[in-house]
Design a protein around this motif. Structure first.
Motif, PDB file in Angstrom:
ATOM      1  N   GLU A  42     -25.885  16.344   0.153  1.00 52.06           N
ATOM      2  CA  GLU A  42     -24.564  15.768   0.635  1.00 52.06           C
ATOM      3  C   GLU A  42     -25.084  14.952   1.940  1.00 52.06           C
ATOM      4  N   ASP A  43     -26.042  15.231   2.661  1.00 56.05           N
ATOM      5  CA  ASP A  43     -26.442  14.515   3.951  1.00 56.05           C
ATOM      6  C   ASP A  43     -26.620  13.164   3.380  1.00 56.05           C
ATOM      7  N   GLU A  44     -27.412  12.811   2.471  1.00 58.61           N
ATOM      8  CA  GLU A  44     -27.642  11.635   2.157  1.00 58.61           C
ATOM      9  C   GLU A  44     -26.559  10.695   1.528  1.00 58.61           C
ATOM     10  N   VAL A  45     -25.562  11.615   0.903  1.00 60.82           N
ATOM     11  CA  VAL A  45     -24.281  10.808   0.606  1.00 60.82           C
ATOM     12  C   VAL A  45     -23.563  10.351   1.830  1.00 60.82           C
ATOM     13  N   ILE A  46     -23.271  10.968   2.774  1.00 62.93           N
ATOM     14  CA  ILE A  46     -22.682  10.589   3.876  1.00 62.93           C
ATOM     15  C   ILE A  46     -23.449   9.775   4.760  1.00 62.93           C
ATOM     16  N   ALA A  47     -24.554   9.808   4.874  1.00 59.78           N
ATOM     17  CA  ALA A  47     -25.456   8.910   5.506  1.00 59.78           C
ATOM     18  C   ALA A  47     -25.492   7.263   5.145  1.00 59.78           C
ATOM     19  N   LEU A  48     -25.319   7.382   3.671  1.00 61.21           N
ATOM     20  CA  LEU A  48     -25.340   6.243   2.771  1.00 61.21           C
ATOM     21  C   LEU A  48     -23.871   5.416   3.169  1.00 61.21           C
ATOM     22  N   ALA A  49     -22.807   6.333   3.099  1.00 61.49           N
ATOM     23  CA  ALA A  49     -21.484   5.619   3.165  1.00 61.49           C
ATOM     24  C   ALA A  49     -21.505   5.255   4.656  1.00 61.49           C
ATOM     25  N   ALA A  50     -21.971   5.952   5.664  1.00 60.97           N
ATOM     26  CA  ALA A  50     -21.987   5.445   7.029  1.00 60.97           C
ATOM     27  C   ALA A  50     -22.669   4.083   7.063  1.00 60.97           C
ATOM     28  N   ALA A  51     -24.017   3.994   6.603  1.00 59.40           N
ATOM     29  CA  ALA A  51     -24.695   3.029   6.456  1.00 59.40           C
ATOM     30  C   ALA A  51     -24.046   1.678   5.999  1.00 59.40           C
ATOM     31  N   CYS A  52     -23.480   1.797   4.883  1.00 59.31           N
ATOM     32  CA  CYS A  52     -22.607   0.732   4.363  1.00 59.31           C
ATOM     33  C   CYS A  52     -21.530   0.204   5.307  1.00 59.31           C
ATOM     34  N   VAL A  53     -20.712   1.037   6.019  1.00 59.98           N
ATOM     35  CA  VAL A  53     -19.775   0.821   7.097  1.00 59.98           C
ATOM     36  C   VAL A  53     -20.560  -0.153   8.377  1.00 59.98           C
ATOM     37  N   ALA A  54     -21.713   0.651   8.533  1.00 57.18           N
ATOM     38  CA  ALA A  54     -22.495  -0.196   9.719  1.00 57.18           C
ATOM     39  C   ALA A  54     -22.950  -1.358   9.394  1.00 57.18           C
ATOM     40  N   ALA A  55     -23.045  -1.813   7.852  1.00 61.89           N
ATOM     41  CA  ALA A  55     -23.609  -2.974   7.531  1.00 61.89           C
ATOM     42  C   ALA A  55     -22.105  -3.908   7.232  1.00 61.89           C
ATOM     43  N   GLY A  56     -21.206  -3.477   7.680  1.00 59.25           N
ATOM     44  CA  GLY A  56     -20.122  -4.358   7.308  1.00 59.25           C
ATOM     45  C   GLY A  56     -18.950  -3.961   6.203  1.00 59.25           C
ATOM     46  N   ALA A  57     -19.009  -2.991   5.451  1.00 55.47           N
ATOM     47  CA  ALA A  57     -18.357  -2.568   4.488  1.00 55.47           C
ATOM     48  C   ALA A  57     -16.873  -2.173   5.453  1.00 55.47           C
ATOM     49  N   ASP A  58     -15.620  -2.405   4.876  1.00 58.33           N
ATOM     50  CA  ASP A  58     -14.406  -2.061   5.510  1.00 58.33           C
ATOM     51  C   ASP A  58     -14.374  -0.606   5.157  1.00 58.33           C
ATOM     52  N   SER A  82     -15.858   3.021   2.755  1.00 59.96           N
ATOM     53  CA  SER A  82     -16.728   3.491   1.807  1.00 59.96           C
ATOM     54  C   SER A  82     -16.068   4.698   1.238  1.00 59.96           C
ATOM     55  N   GLY A  83     -16.032   4.763  -0.145  1.00 65.87           N
ATOM     56  CA  GLY A  83     -15.337   5.675  -1.077  1.00 65.87           C
ATOM     57  C   GLY A  83     -16.301   6.574  -1.890  1.00 65.87           C
ATOM     58  N   LEU A  84     -16.041   7.603  -2.243  1.00 65.75           N
ATOM     59  CA  LEU A  84     -16.856   8.465  -3.071  1.00 65.75           C
ATOM     60  C   LEU A  84     -16.534   8.541  -4.358  1.00 65.75           C
ATOM     61  N   SER A  85     -17.699   8.342  -5.467  1.00 68.58           N
ATOM     62  CA  SER A  85     -17.274   8.224  -7.096  1.00 68.58           C
ATOM     63  C   SER A  85     -18.131   9.615  -7.453  1.00 68.58           C
ATOM     64  N   ASP A  86     -17.413  10.185  -8.478  1.00 68.03           N
ATOM     65  CA  ASP A  86     -17.858  11.063  -9.229  1.00 68.03           C
ATOM     66  C   ASP A  86     -18.463  10.827 -10.531  1.00 68.03           C
ATOM     67  N   THR A  87     -19.324   9.682 -10.738  1.00 65.63           N
ATOM     68  CA  THR A  87     -19.712   8.813 -11.451  1.00 65.63           C
ATOM     69  C   THR A  87     -19.712   9.609 -12.920  1.00 65.63           C
ATOM     70  N   THR A  88     -20.471  10.560 -12.764  1.00 63.43           N
ATOM     71  CA  THR A  88     -21.055  11.689 -13.771  1.00 63.43           C
ATOM     72  C   THR A  88     -20.133  12.959 -13.906  1.00 63.43           C
ATOM     73  N   GLY A  89     -19.180  12.965 -13.503  1.00 62.19           N
ATOM     74  CA  GLY A  89     -18.154  14.020 -13.754  1.00 62.19           C
ATOM     75  C   GLY A  89     -18.725  15.383 -13.508  1.00 62.19           C
ATOM     76  N   MET A  90     -19.403  15.640 -12.414  1.00 60.95           N
ATOM     77  CA  MET A  90     -20.080  16.750 -12.003  1.00 60.95           C
ATOM     78  C   MET A  90     -19.351  17.420 -10.893  1.00 60.95           C
ATOM     79  N   ALA A  91     -18.309  16.801 -10.473  1.00 63.56           N
ATOM     80  CA  ALA A  91     -17.811  17.314  -9.021  1.00 63.56           C
ATOM     81  C   ALA A  91     -16.963  18.774  -9.463  1.00 63.56           C
ATOM     82  N   ASN A  92     -16.750  19.400  -8.247  1.00 61.46           N
ATOM     83  CA  ASN A  92     -15.950  20.449  -8.476  1.00 61.46           C
ATOM     84  C   ASN A  92     -15.072  20.532  -7.056  1.00 61.46           C
ATOM     85  N   PRO A  93     -13.739  21.225  -7.057  1.00 64.82           N
ATOM     86  CA  PRO A  93     -12.834  20.830  -5.960  1.00 64.82           C
ATOM     87  C   PRO A  93     -13.498  21.347  -4.713  1.00 64.82           C
ATOM     88  N   ALA A  94     -14.058  22.324  -4.761  1.00 67.28           N
ATOM     89  CA  ALA A  94     -14.764  22.777  -3.424  1.00 67.28           C
ATOM     90  C   ALA A  94     -15.765  21.720  -2.687  1.00 67.28           C
TER      91      ALA A  94
END
Lengths: 314, 314
Positions: A160-176, A178-190
């Protein structure tokens, strides 16, 4: 005097891109435009209409510029396109897209398989695209969609740390945003609640959409959890179009019709007229004859006595 | 020294009653018993195994007493039966059922259509059954399942005050608990949270199970909302068996496999081994050849790296 907002949540329809890109048939440009028109007619406020990639890789998306040109004629609707790199971003901006989205995978293995770039290289793509945007199309909004944010079929768990760090890096690089995708259908509500809470804590208003899949049936429960964590933009696909790798009923993307029904039933306004949204399925079916269309609301119909909040409270 | 609890939520499997009652084929007694054995083997702690009604009305349930006799031989598993009236309750108790459940509809129209009694008459049935229980089988637990609690296909909206008052009347008449059923698949998460919060405020520990349907795709989202409102017992049906009135994929009951996956993925222990639960589908399929089996997890499989909390933390 200010007008009341037209919706409480923004449903970002991804079917014309994510959906059509995943099926083997190619929908004609005329049918794509008719489907987009029907979606707009139902009140959908944001549509991802195409992907600016090599037509050799994805012939279904070869007409992306034409489709964008058609779609942007609808006033008040945000027209999005997916781009994998700077070249695609330039083409999308020149075609007139209002918003571009980049798939930035938190799983290095998936990132390389998907776009042949490491996550760090994709952050540099974001930086180059933002610079180009500032130069040629300063009004265009850039979104990074952090894919495999909840797990990866190649590497399994994604820290999870890598996910959040990557989202922040994209914003720092100029993205307006960053959203999160459950590309593989593995997410759970918690997990969804935990990660979006962290994302919003880290990025504030630059925390973006929830892009959930229904691979294991948890799509709507995950959207509910994301809503409770403060998310207000949700990606979904009409008829669940987009990746149905398994048995009948096992679609990939969250079904827009079911998602809109859930929110409207809860009194959360989507700005979408469900009856017209259901009618837009006909435009989709006309352009993809024989393709399986998913969704639980469409066959069941609206419940007796149902009150749709978007079109009753106003 | 006290043992840790075996589960955080109780999954009450209703397939052998609710499911088998709804399909046109009749499963043989031998196959029913084999399916129940497979469910017990997976760790399911409570099973509704039959309905004590006239075999003329429901020939699928004619062997309810035999099935109960077989099922109660499993130690530590609660065996339930549905009864519509005093006569059925007496038969269920004499057969050895640990728990009986009465369908008490909050919609008068539905109540008369379903059991030919008004809601008030059903409360009197609860009273008579509780008196009989005290006399002949004092250990038996009585549950009132308030059906159409979230809406009715006949009358539309069902006033929430009437739902809560009826649930309280059943407890006052001697029921050990009153649960709420979304018989018609009309519930939404906001309504589920609101009604179960009221139910628990009114009845405390006598507030019972959430029985959700997936007719419009909101089954798991509604279970999540009920969990957040404090509910810890959930009815569901293996393979979603039980009323698939619409298109393929549009099942009635929440699918046990998907529900257990959701909770286990969230770190909420069900006490159920998912692999064995998936194996129990084979026993169901063997007894109902050709019947459609639903569920999203079964075709997709467990995610790579998945940790099931019931069988890893202990």
């Amino acid at each position: 005097m200010s007008l009341p907002p037209r919706f409480d949540v923004l449903i970002s329809e991804v079917g014309p891109r994510d959906g059509l890109q995943s099926v083997s048939a190619t929908m004609s440009t005329v049918h794509k435009c008719a489907w987009i028109d029907a979606l707009v007619d139902s009140g959908v406020q944001e549509i991802e209409v195409g992907s600016f990639v090599s037509p050799k890789l994805l012939p279904q998306m070869a007409d992306a510029a034409q489709v964008v040109s058609h779609a942007v004629a609808h006033p008040g609707v945000t027209i999005m396109a997916l781009v994998p790199n700077l070249k695609g971003a330039e083409a999308a901006m020149r075609a007139g897209a209002h918003k571009i989205t980049l798939p930035v995978s938190a799983s290095p293995a998936h990132s390389i398989a998907n776009v042949r770039q490491t996550p760090a290289q994709m952050v540099e793509q974001v930086r180059a695209i933002a610079a180009l945007r500032d130069e040629i199309a300063p009004g265009v909004h850039i979104e990074a969609g952090i894919s495999t944010a909840f797990g990866c079929t190649l590497q399994g768990l994604v820290p999870e740390d890598e996910v959040i760090a990557l989202a922040a890096a994209c914003v720092a690089a100029g993205a307006d945003e960053s959203g999160l995708s459950d590309t593989t259908g593995m997410a759970n509500p918690a997990q969804v609640r935990r990660l979006f809470t962290r994302l919003r804590s880290e990025l504030g208003e630059r925390a973006g959409a929830a892009h959930m899949h229904n691979t294991r049936g948890l799509g709507l429960a995950n959207c509910l959890a994301a809503y409770e964590a403060g998310v207000r933009t949700f990606d979904s696909s009409q008829a669940g179009l987009g990746g149905c790798p398994y048995a009948p009923g096992a679609s990939g993307n969250v079904v827009t019709e079911d998602l809109v029904f859930m929110f409207e039933a809860m009194g959360i306004r989507t700005g979408i007229d469900i009856e017209r949204l259901l009618a837009a399925r006909n435009a989709l079916a006309a352009g993809l004859p024989g393709e399986a269309l998913y969704g639980m609301l469409p066959p069941a119909g609206l419940p007796k006595g149902f009150v749709a909040h978007s079109y009753s409270a106003d």
